[in-house]
Each structure stands twice: as structure tokens, then as C-alpha cells.
Design an enzyme around this catalytic site. Structure first.
Site, mmCIF file in Angstrom:
data_model
loop_
_atom_site.group_PDB
_atom_site.id
_atom_site.type_symbol
_atom_site.label_atom_id
_atom_site.label_comp_id
_atom_site.label_asym_id
_atom_site.label_seq_id
_atom_site.Cartn_x
_atom_site.Cartn_y
_atom_site.Cartn_z
ATOM 1 N N GLU A 285 0.827 -1.213 0.000
ATOM 2 C CA GLU A 285 0.000 0.000 0.000
ATOM 3 C C GLU A 285 0.863 1.267 0.000
ATOM 4 O O GLU A 285 1.227 1.775 1.056
ATOM 5 C CB GLU A 285 -0.934 0.021 1.214
ATOM 6 C CG GLU A 285 -1.836 1.249 1.259
ATOM 7 C CD GLU A 285 -2.796 1.253 2.432
ATOM 8 O OE1 GLU A 285 -3.430 2.295 2.655
ATOM 9 O OE2 GLU A 285 -2.917 0.230 3.127
ATOM 10 N N LYS B 85 -2.421 -2.085 -3.209
ATOM 11 C CA LYS B 85 -3.468 -1.212 -2.674
ATOM 12 C C LYS B 85 -3.038 0.242 -2.856
ATOM 13 O O LYS B 85 -2.479 0.860 -1.966
ATOM 14 C CB LYS B 85 -3.739 -1.516 -1.192
ATOM 15 C CG LYS B 85 -4.884 -0.683 -0.605
ATOM 16 C CD LYS B 85 -5.216 -1.089 0.819
ATOM 17 C CE LYS B 85 -6.324 -0.219 1.391
ATOM 18 N NZ LYS B 85 -6.742 -0.624 2.751
#
Length: 341
Positions: free
Chosen positions: A177, A222
Site C-alpha cells: 500500500e 493497494k
């Protein structure tokens, strides 16, 4: 370890399903509870998350995985059932937030580096034994006219790669992420600036993943969407979708099985609309879905209000929002709205 990383990742990217980010830290969920006048205790935090996880309509039809905070991974429901067992019974997989948060980066004013690598290998084994099959680590990239610096992006990318390698060694799928902030300071950057920064960040992240010999087939990306700053919002839904897809196609290898977007400060409706536009309008080489926290939970939290008599209302609100996100993940959200109108 009998489970293949590729199979776990494929399950997380099941068609029409996405990830519920329920990994708020104790401090963060305390702020959320403040909005409904509820004290944050171990019991109230458990009750809230149990309410979500027992919402069968949402969990069985729309949620493929749940990102948990460490406390929640080991908690039991009011009747003594481990929360991970409730999640498993709904057909979803449990994950765990493993980073220790973004800390100020020495010699880099206004920038951070995420910590938490020390002792991570041992913690991952404990999390695996407790039922976690994927993990999450968030790198935070500040944006302004002069930020980010190459040094801060490089440091965060290296940490993400080291974390990902350790996860895969433990039989756990890493969610990678790198969040390019929409709502940071000053938060007035253009969508063009966001596109440039997002593209460069993703290039560096994948360079580091390759250097760390991370198997791209066993990760989930992500990212944030390419969107103008919180205080400079002008871009249309179509422009956000176009620019985001363009960046991803230029930087994300097709070996990656899936992309699960964070909402990153967007409203519930914005996050849903942008995802749906990407899924409906473009031919994509990877799976694409949602990994939302506030965008899935806000309505449910308000409907529940911390009261046991409102559990059903909270679950209905969660199920409705999860269904809207599910429709977005198949590109059908806009059509559903038009049908309802």
C-alpha cells in the site's frame, strides 16, 4: 504450508467482492467513536466489529477479506467465538495490519517513513497461527509542489519490499500500500501533479519489489486513485478514472493478480463512483476491487450508534454500502442507480 500465495490472492480478488479495512488503531477508532458519543473500550471495539462481521448479507456476498488490527485478530465475540472464525464462516479470509505507523523521516521535513520491520518475521508466524493469511503495510507519500523527495519514496518502497518478502516467506499474502496523499498538507495539488507522483512512486515500488525477489503473483497492490488534492477538487469522475488507469497500465506488471483501491479521504459516493467508472470503462489486465474502511463503515457506525438495540440497523447500513461497492467492483454501480431512479 499447504496454501499457495496465488490461491489466497485469487480468493481475495473474487469477482464482485472486496476487502473490508477494519484495522483502525485504538486511537483512530476512538476518534470514530467520539462522533457517536461512545467510549472506546476493548468491549465496545469488539462489539462494533462483531456487528460488522455478523452481517451475513454483506460478508457472504460482498466481502472476500477483512483487514484486522492486532487486538481484533485475537478477540472473541460475546458468545466466545473467535472473530476470525466468524469471518471464515462467512467465506472471507482474515488479514492483519503489521506496520507500526508512519514516523517523521530524519532530514526530510514534511515526510515520513513507515516503521515496523524489527521483529516482523516472528510476529508473522504468530499471526499465521492465529488465522491471518494476508497482511497490510502502508507507506505514506506526501504531495506538494516540491514533495515527495526521491529519498522518502525510496525509503518507503524499500520498507514495503522487505515487508512483502517476509510475508511471503511466512505464507502470507502482502498487501502493498503506497498511498499518495489526497488530504495531506497543503492538499491543494492538481490532478496532474497527483498523476506524476503516483506514477513515479509505483515505478520505484515495483523496482524494489523486484530487487527483493518478491513474487508479484502473490501480492495485492493497494494504491490511491489519481485524484486532485482535497482542497483543489475539480476533476470529474471520468478524468479520475482515465488518469488512474493510465498510470496503472504504465507501471503495474500484469503478473500482479489484483488491485484493491483505498478510499484515501474520498467520500463514500466518490470512492464508489470512481471504482465503477474504471471497471465499466476499461479493459484491465488485473483484477480490480475495493479495500475501504470509512467508505464502507461510516453509515453503519452512525446507524449502530453504540447501542445493542441498533445492531440490525447497523448491519443493514453496512450491507447496503457493501452491495454498492460490490456493484462498483463489477462496473454496475451507475446502472443500478439509474434503474432505481
Amino acid at each position: 504450508m499447504s496454501e499457495r500465495l496465488e490461491d489466497i490472492a485469487a480468493g481475495m480478488m473474487a469477482t464482485g467482492k472486496g476487502l473490508l479495512a477494519a484495522d483502525e488503531s485504538t486511537a483512530t477508532i476512538g476518534k470514530r467513536f467520539d462522533t457517536i458519543g461512545l467510549a472506546s473500550t476493548e468491549t465496545s471495539r469488539r462489539d462494533y466489529r462483531e456487528m460488522l462481521f455478523r452481517a451475513d448479507d454483506a460478508m457472504k456476498s460482498c466481502i472476500s477479506g477483512v483487514i484486522l488490527y492486532e487486538e481484533t485478530l485475537f478477540q472473541k465475540a460475546a458468545d466466545g467465538t473467535p472473530l476470525v472464525d466468524i469471518i471464515r464462516a462467512a467465506g472471507a479470509v482474515s488479514g492483519i495490519k503489521v506496520d507500526a505507523g508512519a514516523k517523521p523521516m530524519v532530514n526530510f521535513p514534511g515526510e515520513t517513513v513507515t516503521e515496523g520491520l524489527d521483529g516482523l518475521a516472528g510476529r508473522l508466524k504468530t499471526y499465521y497461527d492465529a488465522g491471518a493469511r494476508f497482511a497490510k503495510w502502508r507507506g505514506v507519500i506526501a504531495v506538494s509542489d516540491v514533495l515527495p523527495s526521491y529519498g522518502s519514496v525510496k525509503a518507503n518502497a524499500q520498507a514495503l519490499a522487505r515487508y512483502a518478502a517476509l510475508c511471503q516467506d511466512a505464507g502470507i499474502v502482502p498487501i502493498v500500500e503506497p498511498e499518495v496523499l489526497m488530504d495531506g498538507t497543503p492538499g491543494d495539488h492538481s490532478i496532474e501533479r497527483s498523476e506524476t507522483v503516483t506514477a513515479e512512486t509505483l515505478r520505484i515500488v515495483f523496482d524494489e519489489l523486484n530487487d527483493a525477489r518478491v513474487s508479484l503473483e502473490g501480492i495485492i497492490l493497494k494504491p490511491s486513485m489519481v485524484i486532485d488534492g482535497k482542497h483543489a477538487r475539480k476533476a470529474s469522475i471520468a478524468e479520475v478514472a482515465e488518469r488512474t488507469v493510465r498510470v496503472l497500465k504504465r507501471t503495474v506488471p500484469s503478473a500482479v493478480p489484483g488491485i484493491a483501491f483505498l478510499s484515501g479521504g474520498q467520500s463514500t459516493e466518490e470512492a464508489t463512483a470512481h471504482l465503477s467508472a474504471m471497471k465499466a470503462g476499461y479493459d484491465l489486465p488485473w483484477g480490480m476491487t475495493f479495500s475501504y474502511g470509512r467508505a464502507l463503515q461510516t453509515e453503519a457506525l452512525n446507524a449502530w450508534g453504540g447501542k445493542s438495540e441498533n445492531v440490525a440497523a447497523g448491519q443493514r447500513a453496512f450491507s447496503h454500502r457493501a452491495r454498492m461497492c460490490s456493484l462498483a467492483a463489477t462496473g454496475g454501480w451507475k446502472k443500478e442507480l439509474e434503474k432505481a431512479a
